[in-house]
Design a protein around this motif. Structure first.
Motif, PDB file in Angstrom:
ATOM      1  N   GLU A 102      -2.186 -30.268 -25.000  1.00 49.50           N
ATOM      2  CA  GLU A 102      -1.336 -31.275 -25.637  1.00 49.50           C
ATOM      3  C   GLU A 102      -1.772 -32.709 -25.316  1.00 49.50           C
ATOM      4  OE1 GLU A 102       1.010 -30.636 -27.757  1.00 49.50           O
ATOM      5  OE2 GLU A 102       1.160 -28.465 -27.527  1.00 49.50           O
ATOM      6  N   ASN A 103      -2.898 -32.859 -24.613  1.00 47.04           N
ATOM      7  CA  ASN A 103      -3.404 -34.183 -24.230  1.00 47.04           C
ATOM      8  C   ASN A 103      -2.393 -34.988 -23.422  1.00 47.04           C
ATOM      9  OD1 ASN A 103      -6.010 -33.995 -25.526  1.00 47.04           O
ATOM     10  ND2 ASN A 103      -4.901 -34.157 -27.481  1.00 47.04           N
ATOM     11  N   ILE A 104      -1.741 -34.311 -22.488  1.00 45.36           N
ATOM     12  CA  ILE A 104      -0.778 -34.959 -21.600  1.00 45.36           C
ATOM     13  C   ILE A 104      -1.517 -35.474 -20.366  1.00 45.36           C
ATOM     14  CG2 ILE A 104       1.335 -34.627 -20.249  1.00 45.36           C
ATOM     15  CD1 ILE A 104       1.662 -34.255 -23.321  1.00 45.36           C
ATOM     16  N   ILE A 105      -1.196 -36.675 -19.938  1.00 50.94           N
ATOM     17  CA  ILE A 105      -1.794 -37.236 -18.715  1.00 50.94           C
ATOM     18  C   ILE A 105      -1.173 -36.545 -17.503  1.00 50.94           C
ATOM     19  CG2 ILE A 105      -2.031 -39.322 -17.306  1.00 50.94           C
ATOM     20  CD1 ILE A 105      -1.861 -40.930 -19.944  1.00 50.94           C
ATOM     21  N   TYR A 106      -2.032 -35.999 -16.623  1.00 48.65           N
ATOM     22  CA  TYR A 106      -1.521 -35.321 -15.427  1.00 48.65           C
ATOM     23  C   TYR A 106      -2.496 -35.513 -14.267  1.00 48.65           C
ATOM     24  CZ  TYR A 106      -4.944 -31.639 -16.383  1.00 48.65           C
ATOM     25  OH  TYR A 106      -6.112 -30.954 -16.598  1.00 48.65           O
ATOM     26  N   ASN A 107      -2.006 -35.251 -13.067  1.00 44.60           N
ATOM     27  CA  ASN A 107      -2.842 -35.254 -11.871  1.00 44.60           C
ATOM     28  C   ASN A 107      -3.092 -33.821 -11.432  1.00 44.60           C
ATOM     29  OD1 ASN A 107      -2.976 -38.026 -11.670  1.00 44.60           O
ATOM     30  ND2 ASN A 107      -1.266 -38.191 -10.221  1.00 44.60           N
ATOM     31  N   LYS A 108      -4.150 -33.606 -10.661  1.00 45.50           N
ATOM     32  CA  LYS A 108      -4.404 -32.248 -10.181  1.00 45.50           C
ATOM     33  C   LYS A 108      -3.277 -31.850  -9.221  1.00 45.50           C
ATOM     34  CE  LYS A 108      -7.412 -33.576  -6.326  1.00 45.50           C
ATOM     35  NZ  LYS A 108      -8.736 -33.453  -5.734  1.00 45.50           N
ATOM     36  N   PRO A 109      -2.970 -30.565  -9.125  1.00 49.86           N
ATOM     37  CA  PRO A 109      -1.880 -30.111  -8.257  1.00 49.86           C
ATOM     38  C   PRO A 109      -2.075 -30.574  -6.814  1.00 49.86           C
ATOM     39  CG  PRO A 109      -2.619 -28.331  -9.673  1.00 49.86           C
ATOM     40  CD  PRO A 109      -3.598 -29.449  -9.849  1.00 49.86           C
ATOM     41  N   SER A 110      -0.972 -30.833  -6.161  1.00 47.30           N
ATOM     42  CA  SER A 110      -0.998 -31.272  -4.768  1.00 47.30           C
ATOM     43  C   SER A 110       0.148 -30.600  -4.025  1.00 47.30           C
ATOM     44  CB  SER A 110      -0.889 -32.798  -4.705  1.00 47.30           C
ATOM     45  OG  SER A 110      -1.130 -33.263  -3.402  1.00 47.30           O
ATOM     46  N   SER A 111       0.367 -31.004  -2.790  1.00 51.82           N
ATOM     47  CA  SER A 111       1.414 -30.383  -1.978  1.00 51.82           C
ATOM     48  C   SER A 111       2.256 -31.460  -1.314  1.00 51.82           C
ATOM     49  CB  SER A 111       0.771 -29.488  -0.923  1.00 51.82           C
ATOM     50  OG  SER A 111       1.747 -28.960  -0.060  1.00 51.82           O
ATOM     51  N   LYS A 112       3.563 -31.219  -1.273  1.00 56.91           N
ATOM     52  CA  LYS A 112       4.503 -32.158  -0.651  1.00 56.91           C
ATOM     53  C   LYS A 112       5.542 -31.344   0.099  1.00 56.91           C
ATOM     54  CE  LYS A 112       5.930 -35.259  -3.480  1.00 56.91           C
ATOM     55  NZ  LYS A 112       6.658 -35.639  -4.700  1.00 56.91           N
ATOM     56  N   PHE A 113       5.713 -31.608   1.366  1.00 54.58           N
ATOM     57  CA  PHE A 113       6.652 -30.854   2.193  1.00 54.58           C
ATOM     58  C   PHE A 113       6.400 -29.341   2.077  1.00 54.58           C
ATOM     59  CE2 PHE A 113       9.508 -34.684   1.368  1.00 54.58           C
ATOM     60  CZ  PHE A 113       9.195 -35.290   2.575  1.00 54.58           C
ATOM     61  N   GLY A 114       5.123 -28.980   1.948  1.00 51.84           N
ATOM     62  CA  GLY A 114       4.741 -27.570   1.893  1.00 51.84           C
ATOM     63  C   GLY A 114       4.937 -26.913   0.543  1.00 51.84           C
ATOM     64  N   GLU A 115       5.355 -27.676  -0.471  1.00 57.57           N
ATOM     65  CA  GLU A 115       5.572 -27.120  -1.814  1.00 57.57           C
ATOM     66  C   GLU A 115       4.518 -27.661  -2.774  1.00 57.57           C
ATOM     67  OE1 GLU A 115      10.422 -26.600  -1.840  1.00 57.57           O
ATOM     68  OE2 GLU A 115       9.592 -28.562  -2.349  1.00 57.57           O
ATOM     69  N   ILE A 116       3.903 -26.778  -3.561  1.00 57.68           N
ATOM     70  CA  ILE A 116       2.903 -27.212  -4.533  1.00 57.68           C
ATOM     71  C   ILE A 116       3.615 -27.854  -5.729  1.00 57.68           C
ATOM     72  CG2 ILE A 116       2.789 -24.961  -5.695  1.00 57.68           C
ATOM     73  CD1 ILE A 116      -0.237 -25.510  -6.057  1.00 57.68           C
ATOM     74  N   TYR A 117       2.997 -28.928  -6.253  1.00 56.31           N
ATOM     75  CA  TYR A 117       3.609 -29.600  -7.401  1.00 56.31           C
ATOM     76  C   TYR A 117       2.527 -30.176  -8.302  1.00 56.31           C
ATOM     77  CZ  TYR A 117       2.697 -34.173  -5.254  1.00 56.31           C
ATOM     78  OH  TYR A 117       2.090 -35.286  -4.713  1.00 56.31           O
ATOM     79  N   LEU A 118       2.923 -30.419  -9.552  1.00 56.27           N
ATOM     80  CA  LEU A 118       2.043 -30.951 -10.578  1.00 56.27           C
ATOM     81  C   LEU A 118       2.723 -32.177 -11.190  1.00 56.27           C
ATOM     82  CD1 LEU A 118      -0.377 -30.698 -12.605  1.00 56.27           C
ATOM     83  CD2 LEU A 118       1.049 -29.087 -13.899  1.00 56.27           C
ATOM     84  N   THR A 119       2.052 -33.324 -11.145  1.00 56.63           N
ATOM     85  CA  THR A 119       2.603 -34.570 -11.685  1.00 56.63           C
ATOM     86  C   THR A 119       2.039 -34.849 -13.070  1.00 56.63           C
ATOM     87  OG1 THR A 119       2.765 -35.521  -9.474  1.00 56.63           O
ATOM     88  CG2 THR A 119       2.837 -37.062 -11.308  1.00 56.63           C
TER      89      THR A 119
END
Length: 312
Positions: A102-119
């Motif tokens: 869909e050509n959405i701007i995103y960052n590669k997955p990362s981790s915060k407080f031990g939880e994986i997330y996608l921005t």
């Protein structure tokens, strides 16, 4: 459990530009249910959209004021800056592929407080995170042909406030709202309501010396906390009054009743009742399929409809 305890977020309200782009993104790309199509109480020629799960359960409701030619906002201090949704384990790859397609701007997955997330960013630049929570989220999602149950969002996980100084805001969360500091890393502090198990995290990010943000297109306008009923809302309104925070009188928003105040860090907070809910003027099966106007604007329906863009 304390009957007056706040369990978490009720809804989050943001500002967008083009209404059709917003509608297409959240219903088709994100796979949320279009729960209500109505208008802004203060500007009836502007839509007010509500997205959520099947019934618009508190903790799943994201709402927008779409203003066609609004300037872009700017993330900074004194504002809410990120919305976090909960997704099931194993869903990150699905969303990565979807955003690519869909050509959405995103960052590669990362981790915060031990939880994986996608921005990622929505079409107006609103910052959203998809988080796989430590504990599985048992809320039943809205499912579409493009977003299946095993990958669909479950509702809010957290919201992030970016502040010049976190102390005064954290004091309100803890001493008035009953939240507890549960995690801390660098300049990010995570608070949770012990009375809730979903949509119950508030992250405070301390950004001393950073420029003040500007709320406009692609920005969060306010965040709302769940009030079980009017009595609970009145209880918290009095606590805020006693603190000199000047809460508003109760305002009837048709689907819930609201009290607003600006917390010491500059973010607009709302106390919103769970009742009466979104089925008050449409059957659950038909939610979002009609233009529902506040009673005072019903006599102007024809004129209002002419000025609202068609969603298709």
């Amino acid at each position: 459990m304390n009957e007056q305890a706040i369990t978490g977020l009720h809804h989050i309200t943001a500002i967008s530009g083009n209404a059709k782009k917003n509608y297409d993104f959240y219903t088709r790309v994100m796979g949320l249910r279009f729960v209500k199509k109505t208008v802004n109480f203060d500007d009836p020629h502007t839509y007010h959209f509500y997205y959520g799960d099947e019934t618009g359960t508190p903790g799943t409701i994201l709402t927008f004021f779409p203003w066609e030619d609004i300037m872009a906002g700017r993330r900074g201090t004194h504002m809410a800056t990120e919305i976090g949704y909960s997704i099931p384990e194993g869903s990150i790859d699905f969303w990565l592929k979807r955003f690519e397609k869909e050509n959405i701007i995103y960052n590669k997955p990362s981790s915060k407080f031990g939880e994986i997330y996608l921005t990622f960013l929505d079409p107006d630049g609103l910052k959203i995170e998809l988080t796989v929570p430590d504990l599985p989220d048992s809320r039943v999602p809205w499912v579409t042909p493009e977003v299946p149950e095993e990958h669909a969002t479950r509702g809010f996980h957290h919201v992030t406030l970016t502040l010049e100084d976190v102390q005064a805001t954290s004091d309100i969360l803890v001493s008035v709202f009953g939240y507890q500091l549960v995690k801390h890393h660098a300049n990010r502090y995570r608070f949770a309501s012990p009375a809730g198990d979903t949509a119950n995290f508030i992250d405070l990010v301390e950004a001393k010396g950073e420029p003040r943000g500007h709320v406009a297109g692609g920005s969060i306008h306010h965040i709302a906390f769940r009030m079980k009923d009017d009595a609970m809302q009145l209880h918290y309104r009095q606590l805020l009054e006693d603190r000199g925070l000047h809460p508003t009188e109760q305002l009837d928003r048709k689907y819930f009743r609201s009290v607003y105040f600006r917390e010491p860090g500059g973010v607009l907070f709302e106390l919103a009742t769970d009742t009466p809910g979104f089925a008050v003027d449409e059957p659950i099966a038909e939610l979002g399929t009609h233009l529902m106007l506040p009673d005072q604007f019903e006599p102007q329906r024809e004129e209002i409809v002419k000025k609202l863009i068609t969603l298709g």
